[in-house]
Design an enzyme around this catalytic site. Structure first.
Site, short mmCIF file in Angstrom:
data_model
loop_
_atom_site.label_atom_id
_atom_site.label_comp_id
_atom_site.label_asym_id
_atom_site.label_seq_id
_atom_site.Cartn_x
_atom_site.Cartn_y
_atom_site.Cartn_z
N HIS A 25 0.84 -1.21 0.00
CA HIS A 25 0.00 0.00 0.00
C HIS A 25 0.88 1.26 0.00
O HIS A 25 0.71 2.15 -0.84
CB HIS A 25 -0.91 -0.01 1.23
CG HIS A 25 -1.73 1.23 1.38
ND1 HIS A 25 -3.05 1.30 0.98
CD2 HIS A 25 -1.44 2.46 1.88
CE1 HIS A 25 -3.52 2.51 1.22
NE2 HIS A 25 -2.55 3.24 1.77
N GLU A 26 1.80 1.31 0.95
CA GLU A 26 2.66 2.49 1.05
C GLU A 26 3.61 2.58 -0.14
O GLU A 26 3.97 3.68 -0.58
CB GLU A 26 3.45 2.46 2.36
CG GLU A 26 2.59 2.51 3.61
CD GLU A 26 1.67 3.73 3.66
OE1 GLU A 26 2.07 4.78 3.09
OE2 GLU A 26 0.58 3.63 4.24
N HIS A 29 2.04 4.51 -2.91
CA HIS A 29 2.23 5.96 -2.74
C HIS A 29 3.65 6.36 -3.16
O HIS A 29 3.84 7.36 -3.85
CB HIS A 29 2.03 6.34 -1.27
CG HIS A 29 0.62 6.19 -0.77
ND1 HIS A 29 -0.47 6.70 -1.43
CD2 HIS A 29 0.14 5.61 0.36
CE1 HIS A 29 -1.57 6.44 -0.74
NE2 HIS A 29 -1.23 5.77 0.35
#
Length: 376
Positions: A25-26, A29
């Site tokens: 998820h990170e 980003h």
């Protein structure tokens, strides 16, 4: 008889589940930010005190933190890991501070950077489901002519009591067409106690049969209970039909969409009181389920990981300040107003959002603890 995995398996399952899912998820980003030339000051798996880490040649601090309940990617210009902009005005920034500053990037780039995290979790879920469809195929009726045809009834069937007969073909629920028996199951399972009208075909005639979906509390081998809706009808046998890569991705996307609809229905039912808040789960319950699924083997655990990855994408897109959806809501407001919401307003909203999330986390954690077998 209830079977419980050893305690260590809960810990291993939790780490193997959330660690990779939070990281990807990170990393979504991070990659999108790098694509647009935004600086990344810190990439952390977990919150709180740093346990271990290193700084790369670009100045990004990669670290493992003490609380493994999430993670964050802190961009240049953020005041803190929640991505609240630094309160200083743009005029106060030096040219070096402006270069690669997240909050000075164009609006569409900031929106894509924020969206990349949940999108990565969604792609993970689609990838896992697509792999399953590629390996096992898609479920179809063994005899296509018997699609949606009732073959038999379970004991206490509400459909039989309402007048449905063996040989009837179920074609609609509340005038909404039902394509296959699986679609019927998905429509019914989340709505125990709902009054519906079944559309059935019998002997060339179309009939409307009103009934109330039955409610059943069912338990798995680990003693986990869930309240589901049942009609009590049995269809013809199923078989698995091989599919190619493109079809498997389409089926996986449809599977994710169906699960998201069920999540929305479940949340709405909890809010309006149709479902118990006991069905909400936090980190302890996730650890419990992950250990149980890991004890069933790799296939069950990977399937559960797909479900949790989809949950992470869904939850992060909720318009709550401090979540990705909250940032996107601010960007939507900025697009309408043609100027960003003031730093003070953003900070107040994010503080409120964090307070709501912490209160919810406390509630679900207490709920998880009280649901453990030791408390009966």
């Amino acid at each position: 008889m209830i079977e419980s995995p050893p305690f260590w398996l809960y810990i291993v399952g939790f780490i193997l589940l959330l660690g990779p899912l939070v990281t990807v998820h990170e990393f979504g980003h991070y990659l999108m930010g790098r694509l647009f030339g935004v600086g990344v000051e810190a990439f952390s798996v977990g919150f709180g005190k740093e346990v271990a880490g290193f700084t790369d040649r670009r100045g990004t601090r990669w670290k493992l933190s003490a609380l493994p309940l999430g993670g964050y990617c802190q961009f240049k210009g953020d005041m803190n890991p929640a991505s609240i902009p630094d309160a200083r005005t743009v005029a106060d920034l030096t040219p070096a501070e402006r270069d690669g500053n997240f909050h000075l990037a164009p609006l569409w780039q900031r929106a894509l950077i924020v969206l990349a995290g949940p999108l990565t979790n969604l792609l993970v879920a689609i990838g896992i489901f697509a792999a399953f469809f590629m390996i096992y195929g898609k479920p179809v009726q063994a005899d296509p002519a018997q699609t949606n045809v009732v073959q038999a009834f379970a004991e206490g069937s509400v459909a039989k009591a309402a007048g449905v007969r063996a040989g009837d073909r179920i074609v609609a629920v509340n005038s909404e067409p039902i394509g296959d028996f699986r679609s019927l199951t998905e429509r019914v399972i989340m709505n125990p106690g709902e009054a519906i009208v079944l559309g059935v075909e019998r002997g060339g005639e179309r009939l409307r049969i009103p009934l109330t979906i039955g409610s059943s509390v069912e338990s798995d081998k680990f003693g986990n209970q869930s309240r589901v809706g049942r009609l009590g009808v049995v269809s013809s046998p199923m078989r698995f039909e091989p599919v190619g890569p493109l079809e498997s991705v389409r089926l996986a996307a449809a599977e994710c969409w169906g699960l998201v609809r069920m999540m929305v229905v479940g949340i709405v039912q909890i809010v309006i009181g149709e479902r118990s808040v006991d069905e909400l789960g936090g980190p302890i319950k996730i650890a419990k389920f992950s250990g149980e699924q890991l004890s069933l083997g790799a296939q069950a655990f990977v399937g559960f990981a797909a479900l949790i990855s989809l949950n992470l994408a869904f939850i992060n897109l909720l318009p709550i300040p401090a979540l990705d959806g909250g940032h996107l809501a601010f960007y939507a407001a900025e697009a309408v107003r043609r100027k960003p919401v003031g730093p003070r307003g953003q900070e107040m909203a994010f503080r409120a959002g964090v307070a709501v999330l912490l209160a919810l986390m406390l509630f679900v954690t207490v709920n998880d603890i009280l649901s453990l077998p030791v408390f009966g």
